[in-house]
Design a protein around this motif. Structure first.
Motif, PDB file in Angstrom:
ATOM      1  N   ARG A 254       8.319  -6.365   0.220  1.00 22.10           N
ATOM      2  CA  ARG A 254       7.407  -5.380  -0.451  1.00 22.10           C
ATOM      3  C   ARG A 254       7.849  -5.235  -2.002  1.00 22.10           C
ATOM      4  O   ARG A 254       9.269  -5.197  -2.201  1.00 22.10           O
ATOM      5  CB  ARG A 254       7.127  -3.948   0.059  1.00 22.10           C
ATOM      6  CG  ARG A 254       6.218  -4.355   1.323  1.00 22.10           C
ATOM      7  CD  ARG A 254       5.903  -3.001   1.974  1.00 22.10           C
ATOM      8  NE  ARG A 254       5.102  -3.156   3.324  1.00 22.10           N
ATOM      9  CZ  ARG A 254       4.666  -1.888   3.821  1.00 22.10           C
ATOM     10  NH1 ARG A 254       4.872  -0.773   3.384  1.00 22.10           N
ATOM     11  NH2 ARG A 254       3.931  -1.894   4.898  1.00 22.10           N
TER      12      ARG A 254
ATOM     13  N   GLU B 290      -1.852  -6.921   0.488  1.00 24.97           N
ATOM     14  CA  GLU B 290      -1.517  -5.628   0.961  1.00 24.97           C
ATOM     15  C   GLU B 290      -0.090  -5.657   1.571  1.00 24.97           C
ATOM     16  O   GLU B 290       0.611  -4.595   1.588  1.00 24.97           O
ATOM     17  CB  GLU B 290      -2.526  -4.395   1.572  1.00 24.97           C
ATOM     18  CG  GLU B 290      -2.601  -5.205   2.984  1.00 24.97           C
ATOM     19  CD  GLU B 290      -3.855  -6.203   3.141  1.00 24.97           C
ATOM     20  OE1 GLU B 290      -4.537  -6.716   4.224  1.00 24.97           O
ATOM     21  OE2 GLU B 290      -4.249  -6.696   2.177  1.00 24.97           O
TER      22      GLU B 290
ATOM     23  N   THR C  78      -2.492  -1.252   6.291  1.00 27.17           N
ATOM     24  CA  THR C  78      -1.144  -1.902   6.766  1.00 27.17           C
ATOM     25  C   THR C  78      -1.168  -3.179   7.014  1.00 27.17           C
ATOM     26  O   THR C  78      -2.500  -3.842   7.527  1.00 27.17           O
ATOM     27  CB  THR C  78      -0.603  -1.040   7.379  1.00 27.17           C
ATOM     28  OG1 THR C  78      -0.973  -1.078   9.088  1.00 27.17           O
ATOM     29  CG2 THR C  78      -0.675   0.553   6.926  1.00 27.17           C
TER      30      THR C  78
ATOM     31  N   ASP D 104       5.512   0.783  -6.074  1.00 28.68           N
ATOM     32  CA  ASP D 104       5.381   0.636  -4.669  1.00 28.68           C
ATOM     33  C   ASP D 104       3.824  -0.088  -4.592  1.00 28.68           C
ATOM     34  O   ASP D 104       3.615  -0.633  -3.468  1.00 28.68           O
ATOM     35  CB  ASP D 104       5.137   1.958  -4.222  1.00 28.68           C
ATOM     36  CG  ASP D 104       6.452   2.818  -4.389  1.00 28.68           C
ATOM     37  OD1 ASP D 104       7.456   2.176  -4.250  1.00 28.68           O
ATOM     38  OD2 ASP D 104       6.481   3.958  -4.877  1.00 28.68           O
ATOM     39  N   LEU D 105       3.048  -0.032  -5.730  1.00 34.63           N
ATOM     40  CA  LEU D 105       1.836  -0.665  -5.507  1.00 34.63           C
ATOM     41  C   LEU D 105       1.586  -1.190  -6.935  1.00 34.63           C
ATOM     42  O   LEU D 105       1.372  -0.421  -7.854  1.00 34.63           O
ATOM     43  CB  LEU D 105       0.666   0.222  -5.216  1.00 34.63           C
ATOM     44  CG  LEU D 105      -0.805  -0.129  -5.086  1.00 34.63           C
ATOM     45  CD1 LEU D 105      -0.772  -1.189  -4.015  1.00 34.63           C
ATOM     46  CD2 LEU D 105      -1.675   1.004  -4.807  1.00 34.63           C
TER      47      LEU D 105
ATOM     48  N   ARG E  57       2.052  -5.270  -1.263  1.00 35.13           N
ATOM     49  CA  ARG E  57       1.674  -4.257  -2.091  1.00 35.13           C
ATOM     50  C   ARG E  57       1.258  -4.555  -3.320  1.00 35.13           C
ATOM     51  O   ARG E  57       1.430  -3.799  -4.528  1.00 35.13           O
ATOM     52  CB  ARG E  57       2.623  -2.980  -2.022  1.00 35.13           C
ATOM     53  CG  ARG E  57       2.409  -2.346  -0.653  1.00 35.13           C
ATOM     54  CD  ARG E  57       3.244  -0.985  -0.552  1.00 35.13           C
ATOM     55  NE  ARG E  57       3.187  -0.344   0.696  1.00 35.13           N
ATOM     56  CZ  ARG E  57       4.037   0.458   0.995  1.00 35.13           C
ATOM     57  NH1 ARG E  57       4.959   0.985   0.211  1.00 35.13           N
ATOM     58  NH2 ARG E  57       3.688   1.249   2.299  1.00 35.13           N
TER      59      ARG E  57
ATOM     60  N   GLU F 123      -4.967   4.002   6.168  1.00 38.63           N
ATOM     61  CA  GLU F 123      -4.686   3.335   5.190  1.00 38.63           C
ATOM     62  C   GLU F 123      -4.585   1.867   5.664  1.00 38.63           C
ATOM     63  O   GLU F 123      -4.161   1.565   7.036  1.00 38.63           O
ATOM     64  CB  GLU F 123      -3.265   3.701   4.615  1.00 38.63           C
ATOM     65  CG  GLU F 123      -2.648   2.680   3.672  1.00 38.63           C
ATOM     66  CD  GLU F 123      -1.378   3.302   3.401  1.00 38.63           C
ATOM     67  OE1 GLU F 123      -0.750   2.464   2.649  1.00 38.63           O
ATOM     68  OE2 GLU F 123      -0.878   4.375   3.784  1.00 38.63           O
TER      69      GLU F 123
ATOM     70  N   ILE G 242      -6.605   0.369   0.701  1.00 34.88           N
ATOM     71  CA  ILE G 242      -5.303   0.279   0.519  1.00 34.88           C
ATOM     72  C   ILE G 242      -4.774   1.675  -0.598  1.00 34.88           C
ATOM     73  O   ILE G 242      -5.392   1.936  -1.379  1.00 34.88           O
ATOM     74  CB  ILE G 242      -5.007  -0.595  -0.733  1.00 34.88           C
ATOM     75  CG1 ILE G 242      -5.523  -2.072   0.284  1.00 34.88           C
ATOM     76  CG2 ILE G 242      -3.628  -0.803  -1.023  1.00 34.88           C
ATOM     77  CD1 ILE G 242      -5.662  -3.302  -0.660  1.00 34.88           C
TER      78      ILE G 242
ATOM     79  N   LYS H 177       2.851   6.672  -4.436  1.00 32.01           N
ATOM     80  CA  LYS H 177       3.337   5.457  -4.839  1.00 32.01           C
ATOM     81  C   LYS H 177       3.512   5.684  -6.211  1.00 32.01           C
ATOM     82  O   LYS H 177       2.609   6.009  -6.938  1.00 32.01           O
ATOM     83  CB  LYS H 177       2.369   4.405  -4.365  1.00 32.01           C
ATOM     84  CG  LYS H 177       2.425   4.063  -2.623  1.00 32.01           C
ATOM     85  CD  LYS H 177       1.544   2.856  -2.483  1.00 32.01           C
ATOM     86  CE  LYS H 177       1.707   2.542  -1.133  1.00 32.01           C
ATOM     87  NZ  LYS H 177       1.080   3.430  -0.263  1.00 32.01           N
TER      88      LYS H 177
END
Length: 279
Positions: free
Chosen positions: A170, A29, A60, A200-201, A32, A58, A74, A79
């Motif tokens: 990330r 995570e 983090t 973003d993920l 991501r 969430e 997650i 995102k």
């Protein structure tokens, strides 16, 4: 800056830092970049713990699961989500991301799009009737994504090449290229088809090629063409005396219902092998 992928989806190169070249970095995570089951199980545990927690807690780098059902998850909210791989697991990742409120969603499939109808004449498709039809199917996640974003999220014949960093460790994008299947059955990249997709993920739902080979080699097990442990469903015995194989390590990646079925079958065979009645 980018992280280069191998065929299992692990990040194996960080182009801006020689310290990480050729090192294997598991998706997590913080980057991501996560495995599908990590994404899905944490979401389910959050629901089991306390439904409202799904909206507020969430996972983090600073906040993790506090217990078995700790509520951390997650989040895909807001995102750009990229799901790499399909099947039931990929569909669940799509559906869960939609429920979180993702900003955009795309699903990469390595193989070409299947036909809309099965070849009933038994020609070159290799999938004639009455075999189970390998055709284009629309599952709940695809339908919901189409309703929200105006198009099916699946993109076919796509090879993911690189994860691109945001400079702070990330992911911010995924670089891809279109591929074609050549006469020899191998994938070939299409020149000039490179693209960069915002991300973003990234959720890895690719399954696996074969079971880990360490134990297979250590026990000197005979394998099939896909490197699975070779065993018959009549008794689940491998080529090594006293060693049995069932489930994904024998048949390849499949559904959990098959694993349950073969688990029962191999238990019966092991019982008989140990002198029992085999139920």
């Amino acid at each position: 800056q980018s992280r280069r992928m191998n065929d299992l989806g692990s990040c194996t190169r960080w182009s801006s830092s020689s310290r990480l070249v050729n090192s294997s970095i598991s998706p997590n995570e913080r980057l991501r970049i996560v495995y599908a089951m990590e994404f899905l199980t944490r979401n389910q545990k959050a629901l089991f713990a306390n439904p409202p927690a799904l909206l507020t807690t969430e996972v983090t780098p600073e906040v993790g699961l506090t217990s078995k059902y700790g509520g951390g998850f997650i989040s895909a909210k807001g995102k750009h989500v990229v799901v790499i791989g399909g099947g039931d697991t990929g569909t669940d990742c799509i559906g869960t991301s939609l429920r979180h409120g993702c900003k955009s969603l795309i699903n990469f499939e390595l193989f070409p799009a299947p036909p809309d109808e099965q070849d009933k004449r038994g020609e070159a498709s290799g999938n004639p009737w009455p075999l189970w039809p390998r055709i284009m199917r629309v599952d709940y996640g695809h339908e919901e994504a189409s309703h929200r974003f105006g198009a099916d999220p699946r993109t076919y014949s796509v090879l993911s090449k690189e994860f691109v960093s945001d400079g702070a460790g990330r992911v911010r994008a995924v670089k891809t290229v279109q591929v074609e299947v050549g006469p020899d059955g191998r994938f070939a990249e299409v020149e000039g088809s490179e693209r960069e997709h915002p991300a973003d993920l990234v959720i890895l739902a690719m399954g696996f090629r074969h079971p880990e080979q360490e134990i297979v080699r250590a026990l000197r097990l005979e394998t099939d063409q896909r490197s699975n442990a070779k065993a018959s469903t009549s008794d689940y015995k491998t080529s090594a005396p006293g060693v049995f194989a069932a489930g994904d390590c024998r048949r390849g990646q499949s559904l959990v219902v098959w694993a349950i079925n073969e688990g029962r079958g191999v238990a019966k065979s092991v019982d008989a092998y140990l002198g029992g009645k085999g139920w």
